[in-house]
Structures are given as structure tokens and as C-alpha cells.
Design a protein around this motif. Structure first.
Motif, mmCIF file in Angstrom:
data_model
loop_
_atom_site.group_PDB
_atom_site.id
_atom_site.type_symbol
_atom_site.label_atom_id
_atom_site.label_comp_id
_atom_site.label_asym_id
_atom_site.label_seq_id
_atom_site.Cartn_x
_atom_site.Cartn_y
_atom_site.Cartn_z
ATOM 1 N N GLY A 284 47.990 35.145 48.886
ATOM 2 C CA GLY A 284 47.321 34.287 49.764
ATOM 3 C C GLY A 284 45.716 34.994 50.071
ATOM 4 N N GLU A 285 45.351 35.930 49.440
ATOM 5 C CA GLU A 285 44.140 36.405 49.635
ATOM 6 C C GLU A 285 43.024 35.776 48.942
ATOM 7 N N PHE A 286 41.699 35.812 49.170
ATOM 8 C CA PHE A 286 40.448 35.291 48.448
ATOM 9 C C PHE A 286 39.631 36.402 48.396
ATOM 10 N N ALA B 239 50.885 31.568 40.981
ATOM 11 C CA ALA B 239 50.610 32.112 41.760
ATOM 12 C C ALA B 239 49.263 32.871 42.026
ATOM 13 N N LEU B 240 48.578 33.168 41.083
ATOM 14 C CA LEU B 240 47.278 33.730 40.764
ATOM 15 C C LEU B 240 46.223 33.125 40.120
ATOM 16 N N LEU B 241 45.214 32.845 40.917
ATOM 17 C CA LEU B 241 43.968 32.232 40.099
ATOM 18 C C LEU B 241 42.844 33.288 39.818
ATOM 19 N N ASP C 239 39.778 25.223 48.973
ATOM 20 C CA ASP C 239 40.823 24.137 49.294
ATOM 21 C C ASP C 239 42.272 24.831 48.706
ATOM 22 N N LEU C 240 42.072 25.273 47.339
ATOM 23 C CA LEU C 240 43.278 25.690 46.799
ATOM 24 C C LEU C 240 43.994 26.925 47.411
ATOM 25 N N VAL D 217 43.407 33.897 45.273
ATOM 26 C CA VAL D 217 42.363 33.829 44.038
ATOM 27 C C VAL D 217 41.506 34.949 44.247
ATOM 28 N N VAL D 218 41.213 35.611 42.881
ATOM 29 C CA VAL D 218 40.233 36.652 42.692
ATOM 30 C C VAL D 218 39.116 36.348 41.676
#
Lengths: 254, 407
Positions: A36-38, A166-168, A191-192, A200-201
Motif C-alpha cells: 500500500g505504499e506510494f 500487487a506491485l506497480l 487513484d490506483l 506503487v514504486v
């Protein structure tokens, strides 16, 4: 916060040109990213940030240290198993989009499902859903060269999302885009992250892009030199929910 | 990825560069077409030989007097007079594995009918001749044992002679003269066409053996120039040859060490020899065609190598989204096979056309064999697998990050 980190790098190392004069691209990097981190990864050209992304995206192999994705030690995987992880767990977005030429948006998005062994009908359904999610429901039949840069990057994002990873991972996703399009893409990422819980990384060298994130990791000469919330003087390109809680963004990691 | 998806992908990629695809498969097209045309030609030649040999009569055995050997000077086959009418009678009596035996003596004569005349070969032979040579009359009747016994001056004309002397008129019961002796025409033989040696077999006249001895043979009335025998069946023809050889050797008082002074030929052996020649011809032409297939395969390999290099980025993208190296291998392999099978299909079509055109233009008999066509098509597919494998493996062994960075 889940107990097992999505990304768990320990003393990660990448040395190029082992034969002649070795170039150390990544020098004992230890970093954890949770569900859930950005995260924004910043740094000058050659700082090792892209190398780091390629390693955690399993496009490249480390020369030392350990790397766990969702608790799985990926250094020990066979090439076929690595392909499966790339297919199922990670979605990768590139600066140059990397879409297949002369192949429609829909078929580009279907590509990961093709290698996941999904039936033709389900592929088309899932790809349509992903394209609609990124706001391209109307242009599925278009070829990449018939789309604008922003639209092409949306297709690439839809492709990254279609297998519901799970990971973008995004390597300079806005590097080739103008500021208006950049804001649209960043809104999509927020939003994602907020509404779909996707980790998101994102690599960037622009402060206002990095400022959208909740956590900034700065690379220099293959090492992590800073890890924390974006500096207050950076103005985010687009607003995110965590910006309103002015006091301490990092404490709100959900 | 299932086969249908793979085929669709391969077809799409190939159709993007049609000119290149056509040039690439040209070698395969020529190779397959050559194989099919050559084999069609060979099969046609075989059928011709078989037909000609069959035209001599089934289970036919030919007896020819041997060479003379006078003080070491050896004459050619048939130059001696070692076989006579008594030998023929003995063979008829003693050899059980033959059904019929017909001596046949021939002479070059001028035959006259009214104003017309024609030079031809007259054959004096017995009624068994019609059976042994499997050569019956179209019109009228054959001469009979009665004609032999009564020395009746009757004759049966070959198709060519009948046409030369009587044109379209009915020759039956007309009179012809051979060496000033009048003969009544009682029949016309069916057409046999060319002999395996290229002679017109229909250019002949048959008269009773007894009449030939009396009127044409002159001083050599007891000699036999050639005799035709029919074996019981194809399996017993070798036994018949052995038996006849034994009888003749005994009658001629030949020592163990002496050569035969006659020769007996089994037509089945002659057929086998001719077939062997035709077979080795087909094999030779076929291997030349095979070389062209090989060259075609190298063409495909070359194009696939170029294609892999050109599409390195595409391969990188596919690997990045989760393609296994096997997926890439199969994708390029299918592309190579589709290319070569496409060439094979065109080749089959071209080969068939060439065989037909050869037939129409030169009159050579060609036989298009669907089995050979299917085989040639399969081989072209195999060529695709064989020559597509190395380029496909190169593609499959690419590293994702290197492939993505490739400019």
C-alpha cells in the motif's frame, strides 16, 4: 500494514563489467517497501535508481545481496519462475511505453494474460476492464501510433494492471509527457494506490512528481542517501489524500 | 499460448512484409516443385516401361539361339542356328511349367495388294503366338491349327500394314501377295504400339509357320530364329527358364563347363532391370531437388535471424510482461514453419502445374502422386523446424533487460 514487506532488499548489489574495470551501479542497498505504499525513487542520472527498479522488477539479476518479493527469495528462482513472477506479481511501466507496434491497444493489454494462459474470451474481458479503468475504454482498437503519448502510457499502465499485480513499478513514467498529461497519469497512480490498494514504486527526477508520493527514496552513487517524506518545499504536481493531513504524512501509512 | 493464437500471430507478422516472405520461401517453392515434378516424371516413365513390357505378353519367355563360336570367332545373338524345330517339339513335350510355345521366324518382304505395296516383316508362327504374346485380332480371326496342317495361305495383318495397303477399306477376304504367293487376309491384329526398343510392333504380317517354312524359309527351313513361351504364371517363369535350359543343354550335348548356345530371357527380369534404371533416375533427380530444399531452408534461417534482430525490442517487451523463453522459442519456430509450409504449399501447386505442362508440351507421361505431394509438404515443414530452430533459440536466450535496451 502487512507483516511481510512487498519488497525486501538487503545489501543488494549490482556490478557491471566484472571482467575489466567494474562499475558499481548499486552498492549494498537495503530497503523495504510495504503493502500500500506510494514510493518515489529519485536521484541523478547514473545514481542507480533505474538499476534498482530493474532488479526488483526481475528484469535484471543482482550480483550480490538478497531480494525478497512478498517473502519469496527471487535470487534463487529459475528463469521460468522469474518470468512467472514478472507476469503475476509485478506490473512494469516504462518511460518509453514499450508497446508492441502495429498491435491494437486491446491486444497490447492482453499480452500478459496471453502468457498467463488465460482463454481468449477472458483475456478480452479483462483487457477491456483494465483499459476502461485507465480511461481508454473508447480507443481499444487503436494502434499505438494512432494514440497520443499520454494515451500510450495509459495503455502501458492498463497492461501493467491487467493481471492484478500487487506491485506497480514505473520507471520515469512521465518522462516523455507534457505537464498536463503528466498530471493525468499521476492522478491515475494516486487513484490506483488509494482506491485499489496497489503498491506503487515510481522513479522520477522531477521534484513535483516525486512530491506526489508519500515516501521519497533518494539514490546517489548506488547508495540510498535519503529515505522519508517528500521535503516540504517540493510542490506536488497533483493533490493526494495524504497531503491534506499536513502534520506527519508518513505516520498515516495504512 | 495455444496453437491458433500462435498461427494468427505468425501470419500477421509474415503478412507485414509480403515481399520478403515471398523471396524467402522461393527456395522452398522451387525445391518442392522440383521434387514433385521430377517424381511425377519418373512415375510416368515407369508406367510407360511397365506398359511396353506388358504389351509383349504376360509371363513371356523369349528363346533365342545363341552365338556361334567358330574357331574363336563369336557371332552375335541369333547368328547361329542352334535351335531347330525338333528342339521346339522337345520343349513342348518335356517342359511342364509352360502353357504355350510358339516359334516365330521372320523375314523382310515386300507385300502387294492391288496397286499398293509396303515393305514389312512377315512372321511365320503357330496359333500359340496369339496367346503367348497376348495379341488377338480386332477384326476377323486368327489362323488355326487346321490352317497349319493344311498349309493354308492365309495371313493376319498388323494395324499399320492394313492401313498402308487398304486404307479405310475392309481388308478381310482380300488378297495380298508375299513373294508372288497370294495369301487371303483373314484378320487384323489389335494395335500393340511401340516395343520397349521403339519399334512399331504393328508393322507386321503373320502367316502360318508351316507355310513360312515351305514358301519363305528357303534352305533354313528347320532353323528357329526366336520362340516365345508362356509360363504358367509369374511365379513359375523362373522354373520354366531353368527347365527349358536343361532340356536344350541336354539336346545340344553341352558339357558341364560349356556356355549355353542359346539364351532364354525371362520378361520379368527385363522389367525389373528397366525399373531399376527408372528408379535410379528418379533418385538422382530427387536428390538434386533435395539440395534445392536445403538451400531454401538456409534462406529461411537467414530471414529468421534478421527478423529476430529486428524484433529484439519486441522480444524484450514480451519477456518483461512474463513470456517464458519457451514461449519466445515456440513463437519464432511457428513463424519459420508457417513460412516454409507456405512455400511448400505453393511448391506443391507449382510442381503439379509443371508436371501437367510437361505432359501437354512434350507428351511425356507424368503421374502426380498425392502421397509424394503430402510428403514434400511435410518435409518443407520439417525444413522450417530444422532451420528455424537456431534463430528461435537465439531469440529465446535473450536477456529481458538487454533486449529492452536494444536500439
Amino acid at each position: 500494514m502487512s507483516q511481510v514487506p512487498v519488497i525486501d532488499a538487503e545489501n543488494l548489489q549490482k556490478v557491471y563489467g566484472a571482467g575489466g574495470t567494474p562499475v558499481v551501479a548499486l552498492d549494498h542497498v537495503t530497503l523495504q517497501v510495504h503493502q500500500g505504499e506510494f514510493v518515489a525513487v529519485v536521484g541523478a542520472s547514473g545514481s542507480g535508481k533505474s538499476t534498482f527498479m530493474n532488479l526488483i522488477g526481475l528484469l535484471d539479476r543482482p550480483t550480490g545481496g538478497s531480494l525478497r518479493l512478498d517473502g519469496v527469495d527471487v535470487a534463487k528462482l529459475t528463469p521460468n519462475q522469474r518470468a512467472t513472477v514478472r507476469n503475476r506479481k509485478v506490473g512494469f511501466v516504462f518511460q518509453g511505453f514499450n508497446l508492441l507496434r502495429r498491435t491494437s491497444a486491446l491486444e497490447n493489454v492482453e499480452l500478459p494474460l496471453l502468457y498467463a494462459g488465460v482463454s481468449a474470451h477472458e483475456r478480452a474481458e479483462a483487457a477491456k476492464r483494465a483499459l476502461t479503468q485507465v480511461g481508454l475504454g473508447e480507443r481499444m482498437g487503436h494502434m499505438p501510433n494512432e494514440l497520443s503519448g499520454g494515451q500510450q502510457q495509459r495503455v502501458a499502465i492498463a497492461r501493467a494492471l491487467v493481471n492484478q499485480p500487487a506491485l506497480l513499478l514505473a520507471d520515469e513514467p512521465t518522462g516523455n509527457l507534457d505537464s498536463t498529461t503528466t498530471r493525468e497519469i499521476l492522478k491515475l497512480f494516486v487513484d490506483l494506490n488509494v482506491n485499489h490498494g496497489i503498491t506503487v514504486v515510481m522513479v522520477t527526477h522531477e521534484n513535483d512528481v516525486a512530491a506526489v508520493s508519500r515516501r521519497v527514496v533518494q539514490f546517489k552513487d548506488g547508495r540510498v542517501v535519503m529515505d522519508g517524506p517528500p521535503p516540504a518545499e517540493w510542490t506536488p504536481a497533483v493533490p493526494a489524500p495524504w497531503h491534506t493531513a499536513a502534520s506527519a504524512p508518513t505516520s498515516e501509512v495504512a | 499460448m495455444n496453437l491458433f493464437t500462435l498461427l494468427r500471430l505468425a501470419l500477421r507478422v509474415i503478412s507485414r512484409n509480403k515481399a520478403r516472405a515471398m523471396l524467402t520461401v522461393l527456395g522452398i517453392v522451387i525445391g518442392v516443385a522440383a521434387v514433385i515434378a521430377m517424381v511425377a516424371l519418373g512415375a510416368g516413365a515407369q508406367q510407360n516401361i511397365a506398359k511396353q513390357i506388358a504389351s509383349l505378353g504376360s509371363n513371356l519367355i523369349i528363346i533365342i539361339p545363341g552365338t556361334t563360336n567358330i574357331a574363336g570367332v563369336r557371332g552375335g545373338g541369333g547368328s547361329s542356328t542352334t535351335v531347330d524345330v525338333d528342339d521346339i517339339d522337345a520343349l513342348r513335350r518335356e517342359v511342364k511349367s509352360i502353357t504355350h510355345l510358339a516359334p516365330a521366324n521372320r523375314q523382310q518382304v515386300q507385300i502387294v495388294a492391288g496397286d499398293a505395296n509396303w515393305g514389312t516383316t512377315v512372321q511365320g508362327t503357330t496359333p500359340a503366338f496369339y496367346v503367348v504374346r497376348d495379341w488377338r485380332t480386332d477384326v476377323g480371326t486368327e489362323h488355326s491349327e487346321l490352317d497349319e496342317a493344311a498349309h493354308n495361305k492365309v495371313c493376319v495383318l498388323g494395324k499399320t500394314v492394313a492401313a498402308q495397303l487398304f486404307g479405310t477399306d475392309d481388308p478381310i477376304d482380300q488378297w495380298v501377295r508375299i513373294k508372288k504367293v497370294p495369301f487371303r487376309v483373314i484378320g487384323v491384329l489389335s494395335s500393340k504400339g511401340q516395343s520397349p526398343m521403339g519399334q512399331d510392333q504393328d508393322d507386321t504380317v503373320v502367316i502360318p509357320f508351316s507355310v513360312f517354312r515351305q514358301r519363305l524359309a528357303g534352305t533354313q527351313r528347320d532353323q528357329i530364329q526366336v520362340a516365345y513361351a508362356a509360363a504358367l504364371d509369374a511365379d513359375s517363369s523362373q522354373a520354366a527358364v531353368d527347365e527349358m535350359t536343361a532340356v536344350l543343354r541336354q539336346r545340344h550335348h553341352l558339357r558341364e563347363s560349356a556356355d549355353d548356345d542359346f539364351s532364354i530371357r525371362n520378361l520379368a527380369d527385363m522389367a525389373a532391370a528397366s525399373r531399376e534404371v527408372a528408379d535410379s533416375m528418379t533418385l538422382l533427380l530427387g536428390s538434386i531437388a533435395g539440395v534445392s530444399l536445403l538451400v531454401g531452408g538456409i534462406g529461411i534461417m537467414n530471414t529468421m535471424l534478421v527478423s529476430v534482430t529486428e524484433r529484439t525490442r519486441e522480444i524484450g517487451i514480451r519477456l518483461a510482461v512474463g513470456a517464458k523463453s519457451r514461449d519466445i522459442l515456440v513463437q519464432f519456430l511457428v513463424e519459420a514453419v508457417v513460412l516454409s509450409a507456405f512455400g511448400g504449399a505453393i511448391g506443391v501447386l507449382v510442381g503439379w502445374l509443371v508436371a501437367r505442362l510437361l505432359n501437354d508440351a512434350t507428351g511425356w507421361v507424368t503421374i502426380f502422386d498425392p502421397t509424394v505431394a503430402a510428403l514434400a509438404f511435410l518435409v518443407s515443414g520439417a525444413v522450417g523446424v530444422f532451420f528455424g530452430f537456431w534463430p528461435a533459440r537465439r531469440a529465446a536466450q535473450l536477456d529481458p533487460i538487454d533486449a529492452l535496451r536494444y536500439e
